[in-house]
Design an enzyme around this catalytic site. Structure first.
Site, PDB file in Angstrom:
ATOM      1  N   LYS A  76      33.607  22.570   3.384  1.00 55.98           N
ATOM      2  CA  LYS A  76      34.460  21.470   2.866  1.00 55.98           C
ATOM      3  C   LYS A  76      34.266  21.249   1.363  1.00 55.98           C
ATOM      4  O   LYS A  76      33.879  20.151   0.929  1.00 55.98           O
ATOM      5  CB  LYS A  76      34.164  20.174   3.611  1.00 55.98           C
ATOM      6  CG  LYS A  76      34.400  20.245   5.118  1.00 55.98           C
ATOM      7  CD  LYS A  76      34.245  18.873   5.748  1.00 55.98           C
ATOM      8  CE  LYS A  76      34.497  18.860   7.233  1.00 55.98           C
ATOM      9  NZ  LYS A  76      33.457  19.528   8.054  1.00 55.98           N
ATOM     10  N   ARG A  81      29.466  20.399  21.262  1.00 60.76           N
ATOM     11  CA  ARG A  81      28.608  19.996  22.381  1.00 60.76           C
ATOM     12  C   ARG A  81      29.099  20.371  23.777  1.00 60.76           C
ATOM     13  O   ARG A  81      28.260  20.694  24.623  1.00 60.76           O
ATOM     14  CB  ARG A  81      28.312  18.483  22.277  1.00 60.76           C
ATOM     15  CG  ARG A  81      27.331  18.197  21.136  1.00 60.76           C
ATOM     16  CD  ARG A  81      27.370  16.761  20.699  1.00 60.76           C
ATOM     17  NE  ARG A  81      28.634  16.450  20.026  1.00 60.76           N
ATOM     18  CZ  ARG A  81      28.945  15.253  19.551  1.00 60.76           C
ATOM     19  NH1 ARG A  81      28.088  14.248  19.690  1.00 60.76           N
ATOM     20  NH2 ARG A  81      30.092  15.049  18.926  1.00 60.76           N
ATOM     21  N   LYS A  99      31.541  28.754  14.226  1.00 58.28           N
ATOM     22  CA  LYS A  99      31.612  27.888  13.048  1.00 58.28           C
ATOM     23  C   LYS A  99      30.211  27.606  12.537  1.00 58.28           C
ATOM     24  O   LYS A  99      29.336  27.161  13.274  1.00 58.28           O
ATOM     25  CB  LYS A  99      32.283  26.552  13.387  1.00 58.28           C
ATOM     26  CG  LYS A  99      32.559  25.737  12.123  1.00 58.28           C
ATOM     27  CD  LYS A  99      32.876  24.294  12.416  1.00 58.28           C
ATOM     28  CE  LYS A  99      31.615  23.461  12.328  1.00 58.28           C
ATOM     29  NZ  LYS A  99      31.876  22.030  12.057  1.00 58.28           N
ATOM     30  N   ASP A 101      32.304  26.279   7.372  1.00 59.98           N
ATOM     31  CA  ASP A 101      32.857  24.925   7.204  1.00 59.98           C
ATOM     32  C   ASP A 101      32.040  24.148   6.180  1.00 59.98           C
ATOM     33  O   ASP A 101      31.187  23.345   6.537  1.00 59.98           O
ATOM     34  CB  ASP A 101      32.825  24.254   8.592  1.00 59.98           C
ATOM     35  CG  ASP A 101      33.339  22.833   8.579  1.00 59.98           C
ATOM     36  OD1 ASP A 101      34.106  22.474   7.668  1.00 59.98           O
ATOM     37  OD2 ASP A 101      32.974  22.075   9.499  1.00 59.98           O
ATOM     38  N   THR A 123      38.140  12.602  10.641  1.00 60.81           N
ATOM     39  CA  THR A 123      38.447  11.718  11.785  1.00 60.81           C
ATOM     40  C   THR A 123      37.515  10.512  11.824  1.00 60.81           C
ATOM     41  O   THR A 123      37.776   9.551  12.530  1.00 60.81           O
ATOM     42  CB  THR A 123      38.365  12.499  13.113  1.00 60.81           C
ATOM     43  OG1 THR A 123      37.197  13.309  13.090  1.00 60.81           O
ATOM     44  CG2 THR A 123      39.573  13.376  13.312  1.00 60.81           C
ATOM     45  N   ASP A 170      35.354  19.834  -5.603  1.00 63.53           N
ATOM     46  CA  ASP A 170      34.745  19.753  -6.935  1.00 63.53           C
ATOM     47  C   ASP A 170      35.835  20.090  -7.952  1.00 63.53           C
ATOM     48  O   ASP A 170      37.009  20.211  -7.590  1.00 63.53           O
ATOM     49  CB  ASP A 170      33.556  20.741  -7.014  1.00 63.53           C
ATOM     50  CG  ASP A 170      32.490  20.291  -8.019  1.00 63.53           C
ATOM     51  OD1 ASP A 170      32.861  19.853  -9.128  1.00 63.53           O
ATOM     52  OD2 ASP A 170      31.299  20.400  -7.709  1.00 63.53           O
TER      53      ASP A 170
END
Ligand code: C5P
Length: 232
Positions: free
Chosen positions: A62, A212, A33, A60, A120, A65
Protein backbone atom coordinates in the site's frame (compact mmCIF):
# COMPACT_ATOMS: atom_id res chain seq x y z
CA UNK A 1 -8.35 -15.03 -14.16
CA UNK A 2 -10.51 -15.50 -11.01
CA UNK A 3 -8.45 -16.76 -8.08
CA UNK A 4 -8.29 -17.15 -4.31
CA UNK A 5 -5.42 -15.25 -2.65
CA UNK A 6 -4.35 -16.60 0.75
CA UNK A 7 -3.32 -13.80 3.16
CA UNK A 8 -0.14 -15.12 4.77
CA UNK A 9 -0.48 -12.87 7.84
CA UNK A 10 2.36 -14.26 9.95
CA UNK A 11 5.04 -12.44 11.92
CA UNK A 12 8.02 -14.49 10.78
CA UNK A 13 9.39 -16.30 7.76
CA UNK A 14 9.47 -19.58 9.73
CA UNK A 15 5.74 -19.43 10.49
CA UNK A 16 4.82 -18.44 6.92
CA UNK A 17 6.91 -21.21 5.39
CA UNK A 18 5.64 -23.83 7.86
CA UNK A 19 2.11 -22.81 6.88
CA UNK A 20 2.88 -23.11 3.15
CA UNK A 21 4.55 -26.50 3.73
CA UNK A 22 1.05 -27.85 4.44
CA UNK A 23 0.21 -27.23 0.76
CA UNK A 24 3.11 -29.33 -0.55
CA UNK A 25 0.79 -32.17 -1.63
CA UNK A 26 -2.02 -29.90 -2.83
CA UNK A 27 -2.84 -30.09 -6.56
CA UNK A 28 -3.15 -26.29 -6.71
CA UNK A 29 -0.45 -23.86 -5.51
CA UNK A 30 -2.12 -21.00 -3.66
CA UNK A 31 -1.67 -17.39 -4.80
CA UNK A 32 -0.16 -15.83 -1.65
CA UNK A 33 -0.55 -12.35 -0.19
CA UNK A 34 2.47 -10.97 1.69
CA UNK A 35 1.53 -7.93 3.76
CA UNK A 36 3.50 -5.36 5.70
CA UNK A 37 3.92 -7.48 8.83
CA UNK A 38 5.67 -10.35 7.07
CA UNK A 39 7.58 -8.16 4.59
CA UNK A 40 8.95 -5.76 7.20
CA UNK A 41 9.72 -8.65 9.57
CA UNK A 42 11.29 -11.08 7.14
CA UNK A 43 12.52 -8.77 4.35
CA UNK A 44 12.62 -9.33 0.59
CA UNK A 45 14.09 -12.82 1.03
CA UNK A 46 10.67 -14.13 2.03
CA UNK A 47 9.30 -12.95 -1.33
CA UNK A 48 12.14 -14.71 -3.16
CA UNK A 49 11.64 -17.93 -1.19
CA UNK A 50 7.86 -18.10 -1.68
CA UNK A 51 8.35 -17.30 -5.36
CA UNK A 52 11.01 -20.01 -5.60
CA UNK A 53 8.44 -22.48 -4.26
CA UNK A 54 6.26 -21.65 -7.25
CA UNK A 55 3.56 -19.47 -5.69
CA UNK A 56 2.23 -16.31 -7.30
CA UNK A 57 2.56 -13.32 -4.95
CA UNK A 58 0.45 -10.27 -4.18
CA UNK A 59 2.79 -7.90 -2.29
CA UNK A 60 0.39 -5.75 -0.27
CA UNK A 61 2.50 -2.78 0.85
CA UNK A 62 0.00 0.00 0.00
CA UNK A 63 2.56 2.61 -1.06
CA UNK A 64 1.66 6.28 -0.54
CA UNK A 65 4.45 8.85 -0.95
CA UNK A 66 5.65 11.49 -3.42
CA UNK A 67 5.55 10.26 -7.03
CA UNK A 68 9.35 10.09 -7.42
CA UNK A 69 9.78 7.90 -4.33
CA UNK A 70 6.91 5.63 -5.34
CA UNK A 71 8.32 5.27 -8.88
CA UNK A 72 11.76 4.21 -7.58
CA UNK A 73 10.30 1.87 -4.95
CA UNK A 74 8.08 0.18 -7.52
CA UNK A 75 11.15 -0.46 -9.64
CA UNK A 76 12.64 -2.40 -6.72
CA UNK A 77 9.41 -4.38 -6.17
CA UNK A 78 9.18 -5.18 -9.87
CA UNK A 79 12.66 -6.70 -9.78
CA UNK A 80 11.41 -9.01 -6.98
CA UNK A 81 9.17 -10.57 -9.63
CA UNK A 82 5.91 -10.27 -7.68
CA UNK A 83 2.65 -10.81 -9.60
CA UNK A 84 0.55 -8.06 -8.03
CA UNK A 85 1.21 -5.04 -5.82
CA UNK A 86 -0.61 -1.89 -4.73
CA UNK A 87 -0.70 1.81 -3.82
CA UNK A 88 -3.20 4.08 -2.07
CA UNK A 89 -5.44 5.86 -4.58
CA UNK A 90 -5.35 8.83 -2.17
CA UNK A 91 -1.78 9.44 -3.38
CA UNK A 92 -3.28 11.07 -6.54
CA UNK A 93 -3.41 10.16 -10.23
CA UNK A 94 0.14 11.51 -10.69
CA UNK A 95 1.46 9.17 -7.99
CA UNK A 96 -0.39 6.18 -9.47
CA UNK A 97 1.06 6.95 -12.93
CA UNK A 98 4.53 7.15 -11.41
CA UNK A 99 3.96 3.77 -9.71
CA UNK A 100 3.01 2.22 -13.03
CA UNK A 101 6.12 3.64 -14.71
CA UNK A 102 8.38 2.31 -11.98
CA UNK A 103 6.78 -1.11 -12.11
CA UNK A 104 7.11 -1.53 -15.87
CA UNK A 105 10.22 -3.51 -16.81
CA UNK A 106 12.40 -2.65 -19.84
CA UNK A 107 10.68 -5.44 -21.83
CA UNK A 108 7.25 -3.87 -21.17
CA UNK A 109 6.04 -6.56 -18.72
CA UNK A 110 4.97 -5.69 -15.19
CA UNK A 111 3.06 -7.06 -12.18
CA UNK A 112 -0.62 -6.16 -11.84
CA UNK A 113 -1.04 -2.83 -10.05
CA UNK A 114 -4.14 -2.13 -8.00
CA UNK A 115 -5.20 0.78 -5.79
CA UNK A 116 -6.64 0.82 -2.29
CA UNK A 117 -9.75 3.03 -2.35
CA UNK A 118 -10.90 3.58 1.25
CA UNK A 119 -9.80 1.07 3.87
CA UNK A 120 -12.76 -0.88 5.19
CA UNK A 121 -11.72 0.25 8.68
CA UNK A 122 -12.51 3.89 7.73
CA UNK A 123 -16.12 4.85 8.39
CA UNK A 124 -18.02 7.68 6.72
CA UNK A 125 -18.05 9.46 10.11
CA UNK A 126 -14.23 9.24 10.43
CA UNK A 127 -13.78 10.46 6.85
CA UNK A 128 -15.82 13.51 7.76
CA UNK A 129 -14.33 14.29 11.19
CA UNK A 130 -10.70 13.21 10.71
CA UNK A 131 -10.18 13.81 6.98
CA UNK A 132 -12.75 16.59 6.30
CA UNK A 133 -14.18 14.53 3.41
CA UNK A 134 -17.89 15.25 3.63
CA UNK A 135 -19.38 13.07 0.85
CA UNK A 136 -20.87 9.56 0.92
CA UNK A 137 -18.16 6.88 1.18
CA UNK A 138 -19.56 5.09 -1.92
CA UNK A 139 -18.91 8.26 -3.96
CA UNK A 140 -15.32 8.44 -2.68
CA UNK A 141 -14.74 4.79 -3.61
CA UNK A 142 -16.23 5.27 -7.10
CA UNK A 143 -14.16 8.43 -7.64
CA UNK A 144 -10.90 6.83 -6.43
CA UNK A 145 -11.60 3.82 -8.64
CA UNK A 146 -12.09 6.05 -11.68
CA UNK A 147 -8.83 7.88 -10.83
CA UNK A 148 -7.03 4.53 -10.67
CA UNK A 149 -8.55 3.58 -14.01
CA UNK A 150 -7.53 6.93 -15.56
CA UNK A 151 -3.96 6.40 -14.30
CA UNK A 152 -3.87 3.07 -16.16
CA UNK A 153 -4.01 0.75 -13.14
CA UNK A 154 -5.54 -2.73 -13.38
CA UNK A 155 -8.08 -2.51 -10.57
CA UNK A 156 -8.79 -1.73 -6.94
CA UNK A 157 -9.00 -3.39 -3.53
CA UNK A 158 -12.53 -2.95 -2.21
CA UNK A 159 -15.20 -4.65 -0.16
CA UNK A 160 -17.02 -7.31 -2.24
CA UNK A 161 -20.16 -5.28 -1.68
CA UNK A 162 -18.53 -2.40 -3.60
CA UNK A 163 -17.37 -4.49 -6.57
CA UNK A 164 -20.47 -3.73 -8.65
CA UNK A 165 -20.06 0.05 -8.14
CA UNK A 166 -16.45 -0.23 -9.29
CA UNK A 167 -17.34 -2.33 -12.37
CA UNK A 168 -20.16 0.06 -13.30
CA UNK A 169 -17.77 3.00 -13.13
CA UNK A 170 -14.64 1.47 -14.68
CA UNK A 171 -15.82 -1.44 -16.83
CA UNK A 172 -16.05 -5.18 -16.27
CA UNK A 173 -12.36 -5.75 -17.08
CA UNK A 174 -11.23 -3.50 -14.20
CA UNK A 175 -10.26 -5.85 -11.38
CA UNK A 176 -12.03 -6.02 -8.02
CA UNK A 177 -9.77 -7.57 -5.38
CA UNK A 178 -11.85 -8.19 -2.29
CA UNK A 179 -11.07 -9.13 1.33
CA UNK A 180 -13.83 -9.60 3.93
CA UNK A 181 -14.61 -13.21 2.96
CA UNK A 182 -16.17 -15.71 5.37
CA UNK A 183 -17.79 -19.13 4.97
CA UNK A 184 -21.55 -19.08 5.58
CA UNK A 185 -21.14 -21.18 8.74
CA UNK A 186 -18.18 -19.27 10.29
CA UNK A 187 -17.47 -16.35 12.64
CA UNK A 188 -16.98 -12.83 11.22
CA UNK A 189 -13.94 -12.05 13.49
CA UNK A 190 -13.32 -8.28 13.27
CA UNK A 191 -14.57 -7.97 9.67
CA UNK A 192 -17.80 -6.03 9.32
CA UNK A 193 -18.83 -6.05 5.68
CA UNK A 194 -18.41 -9.69 4.77
CA UNK A 195 -19.62 -12.15 2.19
CA UNK A 196 -19.09 -15.78 1.21
CA UNK A 197 -16.77 -16.91 -1.62
CA UNK A 198 -19.79 -17.94 -3.73
CA UNK A 199 -21.53 -14.61 -3.24
CA UNK A 200 -18.28 -12.72 -3.99
CA UNK A 201 -18.18 -14.47 -7.36
CA UNK A 202 -21.81 -13.62 -8.10
CA UNK A 203 -21.28 -9.93 -7.37
CA UNK A 204 -18.18 -9.62 -9.51
CA UNK A 205 -14.98 -10.12 -7.46
CA UNK A 206 -12.01 -11.19 -9.57
CA UNK A 207 -9.76 -12.14 -6.65
CA UNK A 208 -10.81 -12.84 -3.07
CA UNK A 209 -8.23 -12.29 -0.31
CA UNK A 210 -8.82 -14.80 2.48
CA UNK A 211 -6.87 -14.89 5.75
CA UNK A 212 -8.17 -16.44 8.96
CA UNK A 213 -10.83 -18.69 7.40
CA UNK A 214 -7.84 -20.56 5.90
CA UNK A 215 -4.87 -19.78 8.18
CA UNK A 216 -6.78 -20.52 11.41
CA UNK A 217 -8.72 -23.51 10.07
CA UNK A 218 -8.04 -26.95 11.59
CA UNK A 219 -7.29 -28.13 8.04
CA UNK A 220 -6.03 -25.12 6.03
CA UNK A 221 -5.72 -27.07 2.77
CA UNK A 222 -9.34 -28.26 2.99
CA UNK A 223 -10.48 -24.69 3.79
CA UNK A 224 -8.49 -23.35 0.83
CA UNK A 225 -9.97 -25.96 -1.53
CA UNK A 226 -13.44 -25.14 -0.23
CA UNK A 227 -12.83 -21.47 -1.14
CA UNK A 228 -11.59 -22.46 -4.58
CA UNK A 229 -14.60 -24.74 -5.10
CA UNK A 230 -17.06 -22.00 -4.10
CA UNK A 231 -15.36 -19.09 -5.86
CA UNK A 232 -13.82 -20.34 -9.11
O1 C5P B 1 -8.28 -12.86 8.16
P1 C5P B 1 -9.03 -12.11 7.10
O2 C5P B 1 -9.69 -12.99 6.06
O3 C5P B 1 -9.99 -11.09 7.69
O4 C5P B 1 -7.88 -11.31 6.33
C1 C5P B 1 -8.17 -10.41 5.30
C2 C5P B 1 -6.90 -9.87 4.72
O5 C5P B 1 -7.24 -8.80 3.85
C3 C5P B 1 -5.92 -9.31 5.74
O6 C5P B 1 -4.61 -9.55 5.22
C4 C5P B 1 -6.24 -7.84 5.76
O7 C5P B 1 -5.11 -7.06 6.08
C5 C5P B 1 -6.63 -7.60 4.30
N1 C5P B 1 -7.49 -6.43 4.08
C6 C5P B 1 -8.74 -6.29 4.68
N2 C5P B 1 -9.50 -5.18 4.42
C7 C5P B 1 -9.05 -4.23 3.59
C8 C5P B 1 -7.78 -4.36 2.98
C9 C5P B 1 -7.03 -5.49 3.26
O8 C5P B 1 -9.17 -7.17 5.41
N3 C5P B 1 -9.81 -3.18 3.32
Amino acid sequence: MRDVIVACDFGSAAEALAFLDKFAGCERKPFVKIGMELFYGAGPDIVREIKRRGHRIFLDLKLHDIPNTVRKTMKVLSSLDVDMTNVHAAGTVEMMKAALEGLTRPDGTRPLLIAVTQLTSTSEERMKTDLLIDVPIADVIAHYASNACAAGLDGVVCSPLEASVVKAKCGSGFLAVTPGIRFADAAADDQVRITTPARAREIGSDFIVVGRPITAAPDPVAAYLRCVEEFI
